[in-house]
Design a protein around this motif. Structure first.
Motif, PDB file in Angstrom:
ATOM      1  N   VAL A 189       2.133  -2.147  -8.570  1.00  0.00           N
ATOM      2  CA  VAL A 189       3.340  -1.596  -7.962  1.00  0.00           C
ATOM      3  C   VAL A 189       4.557  -2.355  -8.497  1.00  0.00           C
ATOM      4  CG1 VAL A 189       3.213  -3.093  -5.927  1.00  0.00           C
ATOM      5  CG2 VAL A 189       4.349  -0.901  -5.734  1.00  0.00           C
ATOM      6  N   ARG A 190       5.634  -1.634  -8.688  1.00  0.00           N
ATOM      7  CA  ARG A 190       6.887  -2.282  -9.105  1.00  0.00           C
ATOM      8  C   ARG A 190       7.486  -2.988  -7.899  1.00  0.00           C
ATOM      9  NH1 ARG A 190       6.708   2.420 -11.152  1.00  0.00           N
ATOM     10  NH2 ARG A 190       6.881   2.778 -13.368  1.00  0.00           N
ATOM     11  N   ILE A 191       7.928  -4.225  -8.123  1.00  0.00           N
ATOM     12  CA  ILE A 191       8.581  -4.985  -7.057  1.00  0.00           C
ATOM     13  C   ILE A 191       9.844  -5.583  -7.646  1.00  0.00           C
ATOM     14  CG2 ILE A 191       8.371  -6.888  -5.409  1.00  0.00           C
ATOM     15  CD1 ILE A 191       5.309  -6.506  -5.596  1.00  0.00           C
ATOM     16  N   VAL A 192      10.949  -5.410  -6.925  1.00  0.00           N
ATOM     17  CA  VAL A 192      12.238  -5.944  -7.374  1.00  0.00           C
ATOM     18  C   VAL A 192      12.872  -6.739  -6.235  1.00  0.00           C
ATOM     19  CG1 VAL A 192      12.638  -4.080  -9.048  1.00  0.00           C
ATOM     20  CG2 VAL A 192      13.482  -3.839  -6.708  1.00  0.00           C
ATOM     21  N   ALA A 232       0.821  -1.212   0.000  1.00  0.00           N
ATOM     22  CA  ALA A 232       0.000   0.000   0.000  1.00  0.00           C
ATOM     23  C   ALA A 232       0.857   1.264   0.000  1.00  0.00           C
ATOM     24  CB  ALA A 232      -0.948   0.003   1.207  1.00  0.00           C
ATOM     25  N   VAL A 233       1.897   1.290   0.824  1.00  0.00           N
ATOM     26  CA  VAL A 233       2.768   2.468   0.905  1.00  0.00           C
ATOM     27  C   VAL A 233       3.515   2.670  -0.410  1.00  0.00           C
ATOM     28  CG1 VAL A 233       4.842   3.412   2.021  1.00  0.00           C
ATOM     29  CG2 VAL A 233       2.995   2.456   3.408  1.00  0.00           C
ATOM     30  N   ALA A 234       4.072   1.601  -0.971  1.00  0.00           N
ATOM     31  CA  ALA A 234       4.794   1.714  -2.242  1.00  0.00           C
ATOM     32  C   ALA A 234       3.863   2.198  -3.347  1.00  0.00           C
ATOM     33  CB  ALA A 234       5.426   0.375  -2.621  1.00  0.00           C
ATOM     34  N   GLY A 235       2.665   1.671  -3.385  1.00  0.00           N
ATOM     35  CA  GLY A 235       1.702   2.101  -4.397  1.00  0.00           C
ATOM     36  C   GLY A 235       1.304   3.552  -4.227  1.00  0.00           C
ATOM     37  N   TYR A 236       1.028   3.947  -2.990  1.00  0.00           N
ATOM     38  CA  TYR A 236       0.607   5.321  -2.713  1.00  0.00           C
ATOM     39  C   TYR A 236       1.708   6.325  -3.056  1.00  0.00           C
ATOM     40  CZ  TYR A 236      -1.111   9.427  -0.312  1.00  0.00           C
ATOM     41  OH  TYR A 236      -1.527  10.696  -0.021  1.00  0.00           O
ATOM     42  N   LEU A 237       2.956   5.980  -2.735  1.00  0.00           N
ATOM     43  CA  LEU A 237       4.082   6.887  -2.970  1.00  0.00           C
ATOM     44  C   LEU A 237       4.695   6.701  -4.366  1.00  0.00           C
ATOM     45  CD1 LEU A 237       5.888   6.666   0.486  1.00  0.00           C
ATOM     46  CD2 LEU A 237       4.266   8.407  -0.313  1.00  0.00           C
ATOM     47  N   ALA A 294       6.370   4.196  -5.532  1.00  0.00           N
ATOM     48  CA  ALA A 294       7.746   3.754  -5.312  1.00  0.00           C
ATOM     49  C   ALA A 294       7.906   2.311  -5.771  1.00  0.00           C
ATOM     50  CB  ALA A 294       8.100   3.865  -3.832  1.00  0.00           C
ATOM     51  N   THR A 295       9.133   1.915  -5.958  1.00  0.00           N
ATOM     52  CA  THR A 295       9.471   0.531  -6.270  1.00  0.00           C
ATOM     53  C   THR A 295       9.740  -0.179  -4.951  1.00  0.00           C
ATOM     54  OG1 THR A 295      10.428   1.178  -8.386  1.00  0.00           O
ATOM     55  CG2 THR A 295      11.094  -0.960  -7.487  1.00  0.00           C
ATOM     56  N   LEU A 296       8.989  -1.231  -4.691  1.00  0.00           N
ATOM     57  CA  LEU A 296       9.139  -1.993  -3.453  1.00  0.00           C
ATOM     58  C   LEU A 296      10.202  -3.067  -3.650  1.00  0.00           C
ATOM     59  CD1 LEU A 296       8.113  -2.707  -0.588  1.00  0.00           C
ATOM     60  CD2 LEU A 296       6.440  -4.209  -1.688  1.00  0.00           C
ATOM     61  N   VAL A 297      11.150  -3.108  -2.737  1.00  0.00           N
ATOM     62  CA  VAL A 297      12.148  -4.169  -2.735  1.00  0.00           C
ATOM     63  C   VAL A 297      11.565  -5.310  -1.904  1.00  0.00           C
ATOM     64  CG1 VAL A 297      14.517  -4.798  -2.121  1.00  0.00           C
ATOM     65  CG2 VAL A 297      13.993  -2.457  -2.858  1.00  0.00           C
ATOM     66  N   ILE A 298      11.727  -6.553  -2.386  1.00  0.00           N
ATOM     67  CA  ILE A 298      11.231  -7.711  -1.632  1.00  0.00           C
ATOM     68  C   ILE A 298      11.609  -7.535  -0.168  1.00  0.00           C
ATOM     69  CG2 ILE A 298      11.612 -10.189  -1.231  1.00  0.00           C
ATOM     70  CD1 ILE A 298       9.876  -9.854  -3.640  1.00  0.00           C
ATOM     71  N   PHE A 340       4.372 -13.370  -6.266  1.00  0.00           N
ATOM     72  CA  PHE A 340       4.158 -12.077  -5.611  1.00  0.00           C
ATOM     73  C   PHE A 340       4.390 -10.928  -6.597  1.00  0.00           C
ATOM     74  CE2 PHE A 340       6.073  -8.656  -2.855  1.00  0.00           C
ATOM     75  CZ  PHE A 340       4.934  -8.349  -2.133  1.00  0.00           C
ATOM     76  N   ILE A 341       5.507 -10.977  -7.285  1.00  0.00           N
ATOM     77  CA  ILE A 341       5.851  -9.916  -8.249  1.00  0.00           C
ATOM     78  C   ILE A 341       4.857  -9.898  -9.404  1.00  0.00           C
ATOM     79  CG2 ILE A 341       7.599  -9.168  -9.925  1.00  0.00           C
ATOM     80  CD1 ILE A 341       9.728 -10.306  -7.930  1.00  0.00           C
ATOM     81  N   LYS A 342       4.559 -11.046  -9.953  1.00  0.00           N
ATOM     82  CA  LYS A 342       3.667 -11.142 -11.115  1.00  0.00           C
ATOM     83  C   LYS A 342       2.248 -10.686 -10.781  1.00  0.00           C
ATOM     84  CE  LYS A 342       2.520 -12.658 -15.260  1.00  0.00           C
ATOM     85  NZ  LYS A 342       2.617 -11.676 -16.309  1.00  0.00           N
ATOM     86  N   THR A 343       1.745 -11.077  -9.625  1.00  0.00           N
ATOM     87  CA  THR A 343       0.383 -10.732  -9.237  1.00  0.00           C
ATOM     88  C   THR A 343       0.197  -9.224  -9.098  1.00  0.00           C
ATOM     89  OG1 THR A 343       0.153 -12.843  -8.095  1.00  0.00           O
ATOM     90  CG2 THR A 343      -1.415 -11.123  -7.509  1.00  0.00           C
ATOM     91  N   LEU A 344       1.222  -8.534  -8.640  1.00  0.00           N
ATOM     92  CA  LEU A 344       1.097  -7.091  -8.383  1.00  0.00           C
ATOM     93  C   LEU A 344       1.733  -6.225  -9.463  1.00  0.00           C
ATOM     94  CD1 LEU A 344       1.704  -7.194  -4.556  1.00  0.00           C
ATOM     95  CD2 LEU A 344      -0.424  -6.578  -5.711  1.00  0.00           C
TER      96      LEU A 344
END
Length: 190
Positions: free
Chosen positions: A76-79, A33-38, A40-44, A68-72
Motif C-alpha cells: 500500500v502507498r503511504i505518505v 487493510a482498508v487502504a489496500g482493499y480500496l 488508496a494512498t494511506l496518509v500517516i 512503517f512506510i518501507k515495510t508496506l
C-alpha cells in the motif's frame, strides 16, 4: 518512497485514530487493510488529542514512520502529507473533506458501495474516528470473504511495521527486563 508494482491510486485516505496504544495499533491495522482493499494512498495516521489520554503525541513520536512506510511499500502507498493540489480544493482544511464515521463491524459491501465511490469522486476521504468497539474491531482484514492478500496485509499492518521510535523501544525493553516473571510474554513494540 517507492510503491513498485501497485496500480494507480484511487485517492487518499486520512484516518484519525483514538484511544491508547492497543486501539492505535488496531486502527493502524484497519487503515492498512482498508487502504489496500480500496487501492488508496494511506496518509500517516493522525491521533486524536481529545480522546481519553489527552496525549498530544503524533504517529512519528511513537512509531518509526520510515520503517512503517518501507515495510508496506509493496502492499500500500503511504505518505506523510497530502498533495497540495488535492488540499487546495478543500482550502487546505481537513474539516472540509468528506468524513466517514464508519461503525465497527461495517460490511465489505459498505466499503465497496459507499466509501469507494466517494473516494473516486473526491480523491480524498477522512475516516474519523476509526471505530473500535469494546470487544475489538472487525474490518476488512477479518472477513472470510475478502481476498487473502488483504487479510495478510492487515496482519503486516498490525505487527511488522509498527516499531516504536528508539526512546519508546528502549523504555519497553527496560520494562520487560524488570518483570519478575520472565515466562510472562507480552508483545513489545521492538
Amino acid at each position: 518512497m517507492s510503491s513498485k508494482g501497485l496500480p494507480e491510486s484511487n485517492g487518499y485516505i486520512f484516518v484519525e485514530a483514538n484511544g491508547g496504544l492497543n486501539q492505535q495499533r488496531t486502527s493502524i491495522c484497519n487503515a492498512v487493510a482498508v487502504a489496500g482493499y480500496l487501492n488508496a494512498t494511506l496518509v500517516i495516521l493522525n491521533f486524536h488529542f481529545h480522546s481519553i489520554w489527552r496525549d498530544q503525541s503524533k504517529f512519528g513520536d511513537i512509531y518509526d514512520e520510515d520503517f512503517f512506510i518501507k515495510t508496506l511499500e509493496n502492499d500500500v502507498r503511504i505518505v506523510r502529507t497530502i498533495s497540495g493540489h488535492i488540499m487546495e480544493r478543500f482550502d487546505y482544511n481537513m474539516s472540509n473533506v468528506h468524513n466517514f464515521r464508519i461503525k465497527a463491524w461495517s460490511s465489505v459491501k459498505y466499503y465497496t458501495d459507499t466509501v469507494l465511490p466517494k473516494l473516486l469522486e473526491e480523491k480524498i476521504i477522512r475516516i474519523s474516528p476509526f471505530a473500535i468497539s469494546h470487544y475489538g474491531s472487525r474490518t476488512l482484514g477479518c472477513y472470510s470473504g475478502i481476498r487473502a492478500s488483504t487479510r495478510a496485509m492487515c496482519q503486516r499492518g498490525r505487527w511488522a511495521p509498527v516499531r516504536g521510535v528508539d526512546v519508546i523501544s528502549h523504555i519497553g525493553c527496560e520494562g520487560e527486563r524488570s518483570m519478575p516473571y520472565k515466562w510472562l510474554w507480552i508483545p513489545s513494540l521492538v
